[in-house]
Scaffold this active site. Structure first.
Site, PDB file in Angstrom:
ATOM      1  CG  ASP A 190     -52.124   8.501 -25.779  1.00 56.99           C
ATOM      2  OD1 ASP A 190     -51.175   7.782 -25.424  1.00 56.99           O
ATOM      3  OD2 ASP A 190     -53.177   8.037 -26.253  1.00 56.99           O
TER       4      ASP A 190
ATOM      5  CG  ASP B 200     -54.614   1.180 -25.834  1.00 59.86           C
ATOM      6  OD1 ASP B 200     -53.708   1.626 -25.115  1.00 59.86           O
ATOM      7  OD2 ASP B 200     -55.127   1.824 -26.770  1.00 59.86           O
TER       8      ASP B 200
HETATM    9  C1  9PG Z   1     -56.268   7.198 -28.880  1.00 58.03           C
HETATM   10  C2  9PG Z   1     -55.752   6.034 -28.068  1.00 58.03           C
HETATM   11  C3  9PG Z   1     -56.381   5.978 -26.667  1.00 58.03           C
HETATM   12  C4  9PG Z   1     -55.694   4.906 -25.842  1.00 58.03           C
HETATM   13  C5  9PG Z   1     -54.203   5.154 -25.807  1.00 58.03           C
HETATM   14  C6  9PG Z   1     -53.661   5.187 -27.233  1.00 58.03           C
HETATM   15  O1  9PG Z   1     -49.512   1.151 -31.304  1.00 58.03           O
HETATM   16  N1  9PG Z   1     -50.464   1.876 -31.657  1.00 58.03           N
HETATM   17  O2  9PG Z   1     -50.695   2.122 -32.869  1.00 58.03           O
HETATM   18  C7  9PG Z   1     -51.316   2.424 -30.673  1.00 58.03           C
HETATM   19  C8  9PG Z   1     -52.431   3.135 -31.054  1.00 58.03           C
HETATM   20  C9  9PG Z   1     -53.276   3.645 -30.098  1.00 58.03           C
HETATM   21  C10 9PG Z   1     -52.998   3.453 -28.770  1.00 58.03           C
HETATM   22  C11 9PG Z   1     -51.883   2.748 -28.373  1.00 58.03           C
HETATM   23  C12 9PG Z   1     -51.024   2.237 -29.322  1.00 58.03           C
HETATM   24  O3  9PG Z   1     -53.856   3.919 -27.811  1.00 58.03           O
HETATM   25  O4  9PG Z   1     -53.540   4.186 -25.073  1.00 58.03           O
HETATM   26  O5  9PG Z   1     -56.198   4.901 -24.516  1.00 58.03           O
HETATM   27  O6  9PG Z   1     -56.270   7.220 -26.010  1.00 58.03           O
HETATM   28  O7  9PG Z   1     -54.354   6.187 -27.986  1.00 58.03           O
HETATM   29  O8  9PG Z   1     -55.692   7.215 -30.132  1.00 58.03           O
END
Ligand code: 9PG
Length: 760
Positions: free
Chosen positions: A415, A475
């Site tokens: 990720d 997400d």
């Molecule tokens: C775990 C998550 C999950 C999820 C992923 C990802 O912009 N942001 O702050 C942001 C935070 C989390 C995120 C996407 C963007 O989600 O897509 O499925 O694994 O990390 O932390």
């Protein structure tokens, strides 16, 4: 100056390529000028050199044509390749620059296409432009008129080296489709991304527009005598976007050696219920429920998401919520008959981590020497691991090896991996961000071997050939929209849906698409039942991965019953159709082609915030006019037909869906759908025959499914079989609904008699 013409035979007719001096003109079969373009290079300090100079010479080559703008000690040499595709369906452009100056040159950008009068010389206000997005979470949509609410945010949503987007400029990373008034379409997309980030920018110019396709070299030094080439740009002139994108995807897959995972994985993921609060006990309890429900939910993977590690970057230090460690859980998951999966963010290092405290020299820094913030999250700044630092690379190898070899995880959700592509000073300074990113992925792949790798927060094109699966949208979340989200990139159900609709063309060409998890719970969620059904429909019709992400033992029975409906995964992506609302396609169609019949599974969506009537209109799917057909909705068991022309489907809830199987009327008893699977027959009907007034159905489906077969029986036919009456079949109008308990294979034979008077 030389001038010559060459012809490009496309399915839609013969196009003419006219090369004169440093210029290429593309003319349609009916004589319209589609594009007039040259190519250019931009050096450090903004110096630009174009093929459009008096000194440029064009010549025909075995591959097509090339234009050379000779260099000297003041300017570099440009060589522009113009190559019709082997099958004659497309045109490829690539630019090479050779340093003839005797000194070092800094190359900022190579532009293999610079069309100052744009596509068909149209006005900007008449254009529709599709947005692909730079990485998994960037907003993506089909070809729509650029509007105010579709601006891209800055990095990491838009690539850090790409130009900003605003109403006057739509910058589309990797590939776009442009529609001009009058029905003409142009796909402009880069088919390689091993070295440079590429973008197609459509920009307003007075009343008109220009199109610029660029590969970013990021200021690399070109030594005297050395040559640098752009990535290869593909142009497709096809009125059918699905067809154009499919040709493009096939070409990318071939150029980038896409990986082909043999199945479309299904599983469970801890994130969307437990988030970072997940514990070992949570995993154990879900494992127990999943093992007990295996018949109905035949899942392959159980994947632990974010929440087990001590800190972002400290992947091998496990927190107190997982007292028996990660190997224990992998073993337990396996002993229950599932394959263990795990999440980590290999290129992120939290400011608060031990690894950063001990090795502050492993992270990417700016020109001033300050660490670059790749993402503020988890209450702190997170830096990017500079994979070109040999020690950092060794450490990451050790981390991945521990996860796969010592702990035994077989599915890696990697990720936030865009972090390897952010702007900064690398240990190896002459690498582009794409080169650094691919090196990081190669390292992980080398250690992980053939285990399943899912890219997430991942730049699209440079990941091809590296990952097996790819998150293709933002997400999901237990709410429809986030009112604070101005760019459509934050977690929200609608954002995930819009991207899933726009990215179907990638599926099983570049990788297996992951539309993100299903969330069907009633508790701890603001989603209505209509919204949940919409997501189940969109995810199933995407053909992509299906991962559940609820607390399985807490699911309300009415909601739990939705899950077997989405399994097994189908594998083929439906095609989107407009019109578009907030960038989202309002129609999806799966064309089911079988030996015995071809039919459609279609979905119509109400993206508005109020209830609206929806119509089924066969012309959306280019179906023959006047043909009579049947519609069957597996959510409601409603049947309509035989009818022809558009049909009103009644009022549909806000954010709701009408899902229907559409079969042509055969004039005899026929299957019009099932309620065994959300795709209403596409998955589970293995064969069908009609012989001597008897209908035989062979069913074959993984898992246990309870539902109905829906058989339309026209007037003049009567059901003969009595066996079914004992099982309580019933009629709804002229549709016979037969209850089926399907566990693997089954055969259903229905005999009919004909009222001879009617058929004579
Ligand atoms: C775990 C998550 C999950 C999820 C992923 C990802 O912009 N942001 O702050 C942001 C935070 C989390 C995120 C996407 C963007 O989600 O897509 O499925 O694994 O990390 O932390």
């Amino acid at each position: 100056m030389t001038a010559f013409e060459t012809r490009l035979q496309l399915k839609s007719g013969e196009f003419t390529l006219h090369v004169e001096g440093g210029h290429l003109t593309i003319v349609s079969p009916d004589g319209d000028v589609l594009l007039e373009t040259s190519a250019a290079v931009e050096l450090g300090g903004g110096r630009r050199y174009s093929t459009d100079t008096a000194a440029a010479e064009g010549q025909e080559t075995p591959a097509g044509a090339e234009v050379r703008a000779t260099g000297d000690h003041t300017r570099p040499e440009l060589l522009w390749h113009i190559m019709p595709g082997e099958e004659g369906q497309a045109l490829f452009l690539r630019l090479e620059v050779t340093n003839t100056t005797g000194g070092d040159l800094q190359i900022e950008r190579l532009d293999p296409l610079e069309a100052l009068a744009g596509f068909c010389r149209s006005a900007m206000c008449g254009l529709e432009v599709s947005q692909t997005g730079w990485q998994s979470w960037s907003p993506a949509y089909g070809a729509v008129a650029p509007t105010h609410d579709m601006h891209q945010a800055g990095p990491p949503v838009l690539g850090p080296v790409l130009p900003p987007c605003d109403v006057l400029r739509v910058a589309v990373p990797w590939v776009t489709v442009v529609h001009a008034p009058g029905g003409r379409s142009l796909l402009a997309g880069f088919v390689t991304a091993r070295d440079q980030t590429s973008v197609v920018a459509v920009q307003a110019e007075g009343d008109g527009h220009s199109i610029l396709a660029s590969s970013y070299a990021e200021g690399v030094t070109l030594r005297p005598g050395a040559t640098l080439r752009s990535e290869t740009l593909m142009l497709v002139f096809d009125r059918d976007d699905t067809h154009a994108l499919d040709s493009y995807a096939r070409r990318v897959a071939a150029e980038m050696q896409a990986r082909e995972w043999p199945t479309v994985p299904a599983g469970w993921c801890s994130w969307y219920y437990y988030f970072t609060a997940v514990t070992e006990a949570d995993i154990m309890s879900n494992l127990e429920t999943l093992a007990a429900a295996r018949d109905r939910l035949p899942l392959e993977y159980v994947q632990i998401d974010d929440g087990y590690q001590a800190s972002i970057g400290d992947w091998l230090t496990i927190n107190e919520k997982f007292p028996r460690g990660m190997r224990f859980l992998a073993d337990t998951i396996r002993s229950q008959g599932f394959k263990p999966g795990i999440w980590f963010a290999p290129f992120l290092v939290s400011e608060a981590s031990e690894v950063y405290r001990q090795h502050p020299d492993w992270v990417l820094r700016d020109e001033q020497g300050d660490p670059v913030n790749a993402m503020s999250n988890w209450g702190t700044r997170n830096f990017a691991l500079d994979i070109t630092t040999p020690q950092a690379a060794d450490w990451l190898r050790h981390v991945v090896s521990t996860i796969v070899n010592d702990w035994g995880y077989e599915y890696l959700k990697i990720d936030f991996i865009y972090a390897e592509m952010i702007k900064g000073v690398r240990y190896e300074p002459n690498l582009t961000s794409v080169q650094a990113y691919r090196r990081g992925l190669e390292l992980i792949r080398e250690v992980a071997g053939d285990r399943f790798i899912l890219g997430c927060g991942a730049p699209f094109l440079p990941s091809v050939g590296m990952v097996d699966g790819m998150r293709i949208g933002p997400d999901v979340a237990p709410y429809w929209r986030d009112p604070k989200d101005h760019h459509g990139t934050e977690p929200a159900m609608f954002n995930a849906i819009r991207s899933t609709l726009a990215h179907g063309w990638m599926h099983r060409r570049l990788w297996v698409n992951d539309p993100d998890c299903l969330m069907v719970r009633e508790h701890d969620s603001q989603l209505t039942l209509a919204e949940v059904r919409t997501w189940v429909t969109v995810a199933a019709m995407s053909g992509g991965m299906v991962l559940f992400s609820d607390n399985m033992s807490k699911l309300e029975p009415s909601r739990a019953s939705l899950l077997p409906f989405a399994l097994p995964t189908y594998g083929e992506a439906a095609e989107p159709h407009g019109p578009y609302v907030s960038g989202a396609a309002t129609h999806l169609a799966l064309r089911v082609r079988r030996d015995w019949e071809n039919w459609l599974v279609t979905a119509m969506f109400n993206w508005h915030d109020e209830a609206l009537p929806l119509d089924f209109d066969p012309s959306v799917y280019a179906l023959a006019e006047g043909e009579s057909y049947h519609l069957f909705d597996p959510w409601t068991e409603e049947h309509t037909g035989p009818v022809s022309g558009p049909v009103s489907m009644g009022i549909t809830a806000p954010h709701g869906t009408r899902l229907v199987a559409m079969h042509s009327d055969l004039g005899r008893p026929q299957v019009v759908g099932t309620t065994l699977h959300v795709l209403a027959g596409a998955v589970e009907i293995a064969h069908e025959t009609w012989e001597r007034d008897s209908l035989t159905l062979e069913l074959d489906c993984q898992g246990v499914h309870d539902g109905h077969l829906a058989i339309y029986v026209p007037e003049g036919y009567e059901l003969l079989s009595t066996w079914y009456s004992e099982r309580g079949y019933y009629w709804r109008g002229r549709v016979l609904l037969i209850p089926v308990h399907l566990a693997g294979k089954a055969m259903v034979k229905l005999d009919f008699t004909r009222d001879m008077e009617l058929t004579l």
